[in-house]
Design a protein around this motif. Structure first.
Motif, PDB file in Angstrom:
ATOM      1  N   ARG A  57       2.586  -5.800  11.401  1.00  0.00           N
ATOM      2  CA  ARG A  57       1.389  -6.442  10.839  1.00  0.00           C
ATOM      3  C   ARG A  57       0.136  -5.963  11.554  1.00  0.00           C
ATOM      4  NH1 ARG A  57       4.605 -11.025  10.573  1.00  0.00           N
ATOM      5  NH2 ARG A  57       3.816 -11.866  12.505  1.00  0.00           N
ATOM      6  N   GLN A  86       4.944  -9.009   6.047  1.00  0.00           N
ATOM      7  CA  GLN A  86       3.485  -8.926   6.055  1.00  0.00           C
ATOM      8  C   GLN A  86       2.839 -10.299   6.011  1.00  0.00           C
ATOM      9  OE1 GLN A  86       0.908  -6.883   6.078  1.00  0.00           O
ATOM     10  NE2 GLN A  86       1.431  -4.919   5.181  1.00  0.00           N
ATOM     11  N   SER A  87       3.507 -11.255   5.370  1.00  0.00           N
ATOM     12  CA  SER A  87       2.898 -12.578   5.213  1.00  0.00           C
ATOM     13  C   SER A  87       3.243 -13.516   6.359  1.00  0.00           C
ATOM     14  CB  SER A  87       3.332 -13.203   3.894  1.00  0.00           C
ATOM     15  OG  SER A  87       2.955 -12.375   2.834  1.00  0.00           O
ATOM     16  N   ARG A 144      -3.071   2.920   0.605  1.00  0.00           N
ATOM     17  CA  ARG A 144      -3.393   1.510   0.329  1.00  0.00           C
ATOM     18  C   ARG A 144      -4.715   1.391  -0.423  1.00  0.00           C
ATOM     19  NH1 ARG A 144      -2.111   0.321   5.531  1.00  0.00           N
ATOM     20  NH2 ARG A 144       0.046  -0.351   5.669  1.00  0.00           N
ATOM     21  N   GLY A 180      -1.453  -2.641  -1.301  1.00  0.00           N
ATOM     22  CA  GLY A 180      -0.554  -2.698  -0.146  1.00  0.00           C
ATOM     23  C   GLY A 180       0.887  -3.076  -0.426  1.00  0.00           C
ATOM     24  N   ASP A 181       1.323  -2.991  -1.691  1.00  0.00           N
ATOM     25  CA  ASP A 181       2.689  -3.403  -1.991  1.00  0.00           C
ATOM     26  C   ASP A 181       3.690  -2.349  -1.503  1.00  0.00           C
ATOM     27  OD1 ASP A 181       5.096  -4.014  -3.102  1.00  0.00           O
ATOM     28  OD2 ASP A 181       4.275  -4.686  -5.004  1.00  0.00           O
ATOM     29  N   LYS A 233     -14.535  -5.644   2.130  1.00  0.00           N
ATOM     30  CA  LYS A 233     -13.795  -5.536   0.888  1.00  0.00           C
ATOM     31  C   LYS A 233     -12.492  -6.336   0.949  1.00  0.00           C
ATOM     32  CE  LYS A 233     -15.456  -1.380  -1.169  1.00  0.00           C
ATOM     33  NZ  LYS A 233     -15.112  -0.104  -1.790  1.00  0.00           N
ATOM     34  N   GLY A 234     -12.438  -7.246   1.895  1.00  0.00           N
ATOM     35  CA  GLY A 234     -11.237  -8.050   2.030  1.00  0.00           C
ATOM     36  C   GLY A 234     -10.109  -7.250   2.623  1.00  0.00           C
ATOM     37  N   TYR A 235     -10.449  -6.135   3.253  1.00  0.00           N
ATOM     38  CA  TYR A 235      -9.452  -5.251   3.791  1.00  0.00           C
ATOM     39  C   TYR A 235      -9.674  -5.234   5.283  1.00  0.00           C
ATOM     40  CZ  TYR A 235      -6.684  -0.977   3.916  1.00  0.00           C
ATOM     41  OH  TYR A 235      -5.725  -0.043   4.153  1.00  0.00           O
ATOM     42  N   SER A 267     -10.053  -7.694   7.036  1.00  0.00           N
ATOM     43  CA  SER A 267     -10.983  -8.738   7.463  1.00  0.00           C
ATOM     44  C   SER A 267     -10.202  -9.881   8.103  1.00  0.00           C
ATOM     45  CB  SER A 267     -11.775  -9.252   6.278  1.00  0.00           C
ATOM     46  OG  SER A 267     -10.905  -9.695   5.275  1.00  0.00           O
TER      47      SER A 267
END
Lengths: 354, 253
Positions: free
Chosen positions: A91, A238-239, A288, A293-294, A350-352, A354
């Protein structure tokens, strides 16, 4: 359009991306086989492919260019897939195949073989380069030390739990320990050995031959299949570990097997070709940015994109200041570092990351 | 599914966190676990689906010991919504919810997995953001997406760790209405929560935890001035309004 249809078209776009990169790989391969000082044309290549052509063309295409091209594709694939897997299971967007100290360990192993076993020597070739005259001892030693460093990390994970933090921190510590070891070996080395040690550490695909291409493919195929089969497990990791557990994932087993597999195939590449920096770090990030990112798509896309990226870099390295051939490791660092900074700056907001 | 928690104990590195916790939870119960910070609420939730393994005691899910379930079987029965989730994962909403199908997917999601995901998105009114990056959503939307992911597991039991933390009051009501509807449908729901007013308004069963042990448990009538004052070591008064209670803080003890 229903959501399922929307999602399916999103999936198709991701598959299309992979197909486009495969086509790109073929184009770059053709470009690579005809570029260089030997003056090989596309016509020569096709004659060789059908068993004809001059002896010279056969020599250049079959003995020099083809193994080098395949070596570049395989090494790029290995490094990029290992990077994608490491970033997912740790991660951490900064994870790369070298995060666990594989490069430091392999470089130490090579230096150890050159200085202690005397496997290096001075050799004046066309490029006036120093080469290693007993490559198999160096490769074996680099690989053995990489495995030793991996064993230490696994041991630490056994005591402290296989969390991303423990693994990254142990990787950093082990790397610095090995770099101290390299300094010590260099201090006691003579001029020739010192030159060999330093030359080895430049990642260079000039060493590629049919033997290592065959060994790399034997290692790579089952490992890629393994990574593909684990993509849903990596996606769950990842989660967060707790969520992954609640989805039925055996977190420490998935993380440890993933680390071992990625480290093993990285160790093979590094032992053969030296340290090729930034490919494993940057390629998954570029992919990505293109398809998200899948892991189910990220892993195969990183595989083909990584092969293309390294082959392209190596072809540039061969031709940019021709007839001098640059080690590709230097070029990937020059391309990779600014590219990574660019992705970092563009990625913010861009929410990447972050 | 009914859940029987019997005498469970848990400790982190030798420090006991749960002491002798016993509780029976019936099918369709909507349970709130309340108690001060560090009282073991999250730990108790994680013991119920085996994220943490207990040192002592047993958890029975439908009369079957938790440990005799395979991890995949368990993931089809019990879903978990963690309190906070790192945002590094650049997945879109559809992929995030599809991840809940993980226990059913071996290699590639089937058409029915996609249909189930789409239906849940529809039910939770998340269709319009299905293709959006999860990191670009508001906190409330993200929480709904995580609940949607849990529902995609098609579980009988939902465990939620402070599902209303970080949400404004409108989103809190939205999430709790959703959970209430699920429990009315026969889902068993257990959530750790800090807001006593919301717990008493929505939940059918309350467990009060103090220092890792059950302090009191039962229907919402255990929310008495005396219990709450002792549980948190504070002074309060309770106001009743249309059969619902409101806690008014008065000060510390």
């Amino acid at each position: 359009m229903s959501i399922v249809a929307q999602y399916k078209s999103f999936t198709k776009r991701r598959i299309l991306f992979i197909l486009i990169v495969i086509v790109l790989l073929l184009v770059v391969s053709l470009f690579a086989i005809i570029s260089g000082v030997a003056g090989i044309s596309l016509h020569n290549v096709f004659s060789v492919a059908f068993g004809q052509g001059s002896d010279f063309a056969q020599q250049v295409v079959l003995k020099i260019r083809l193994p080098r091209i395949l070596g570049a594709i395989l090494a790029g694939t290995v490094l990029s897939v290992s990077g994608a897997v490491m970033q997912s299971i740790l991660r951490n967007p900064l994870a790369s195949p070298f995060t666990l100290g594989i490069s430091g360990a392999a470089a130490f192993g090579a230096a150890f073989a050159i200085v202690v076993f005397g496997a290096g020597s001075n050799y004046s070739g066309s490029n006036d380069a120093v080469i290693v005259h007993n490559p198999y001892i160096v490769i074996a030693s680099a690989f053995a030390w990489s495995i030793a460093s991996l064993a230490v990390i696994l041991l630490i994970s056994k005591f402290r739990g296989a969390t991303p933090e423990v693994m990254i921190l142990s990787g950093i510590i082990i790397s610095s320990l090995f770099s101290a070891g390299i300094s010590a070996l260099q201090y006691f080395a003579n001029d020739v050995q010192l030159a060999s040690v330093i030359f080895w550490s430049f990642g260079d695909l000039g060493r590629a031959g049919w033997n290592d291409v065959i060994i790399l493919s034997i290692v790579l195929v089952p490992l890629l299949a393994f990574f593909f089969s684990q993509s849903w497990n990596y996606k769950s990791l990842q989660s967060g570990d707790e969520l992954a557990k609640s989805l039925g994932v055996n977190v420490s087993k998935v993380r440890l097997t993933g680390m071992v597999a990625a480290s093993l195939c990285t160790a093979v590449v590094v032992s053969f070709y030296g340290i090729i920096a930034f490919v494993g770090l940057v390629v998954p990030h570029i992919v990505r940015r293109c398809i998200g990112g899948d892991e189910q798509f990220l892993i195969p896309a990183s595989a083909v994109f990584g092969g293309t990226f390294l082959l392209f870099s190596d072809t540039i390295a061969r031709t940019i200041i021709s007839p001098v051939i640059l080690p590709v490791g230097i070029l990937t660092s020059f391309i990779g570092a600014p590219l990574f900074l660019f992705l970092l700056i563009k990625g913010l907001g861009k929410g990447y990351w972050s | 599914m009914k859940i029987q928690i019997e005498n469970i104990e848990f400790s982190y590195n030798g420090t006991p966190v749960l002491k002798n916790v016993t509780e029976n939870i019936a099918k369709g119960d909507f349970v709130a676990i309340v108690g001060p910070n560090g009282s073991g609420k999250s730990t108790l939730l994680k013991c119920v689906n085996g994220i943490l393994s207990t040192k002592k005691g047993t958890v029975l899910i439908d009369n079957k010991n938790l440990e005799s379930y395979s991890s995949n079987e368990l993931a089809k029965e019990i879903a978990y919504v963690p309190q906070s989730e790192n945002k590094a994962n650049p997945l879109n909403v559809f992929d995030t919810v599809l991840l809940g199908r993980k226990p059913y997917i071996n290699w590639k999601p089937s058409d029915s997995d996609l249909e189930i995901t789409a239906n849940i998105l529809k039910k939770l009114h998340l269709e319009h953001i299905a293709m959006k990056n999860i990191n670009k959503l508001s906190g409330g939307q993200r929480q709904c997406v995580f609940i949607a992911r849990a529902l995609a597991q098609q579980p009988d039991v939902l465990l939620l760790d402070e599902p209303t933390a970080n949400l404004d009051i409108r989103h809190q009501i939205e999430v709790l209405n959703l959970l209430k509807a699920l429990s009315d449908n026969g889902h068993t729901i257990i959530m750790a929560v800090h807001d006593i007013n919301l717990a008493s308004r929505y939940c059918s069963k309350i467990m009060m935890l103090k220092d890792g042990a059950i302090f009191a448990s039962g229907a919402k009538d255990i929310f008495t001035t005396e219990n709450i004052e002792k549980l948190y070591d504070i002074k309060i008064s309770i106001v009743h309004e249309n059969g619902h209670l409101v806690i008014v803080p008065q000060g510390l003890n």
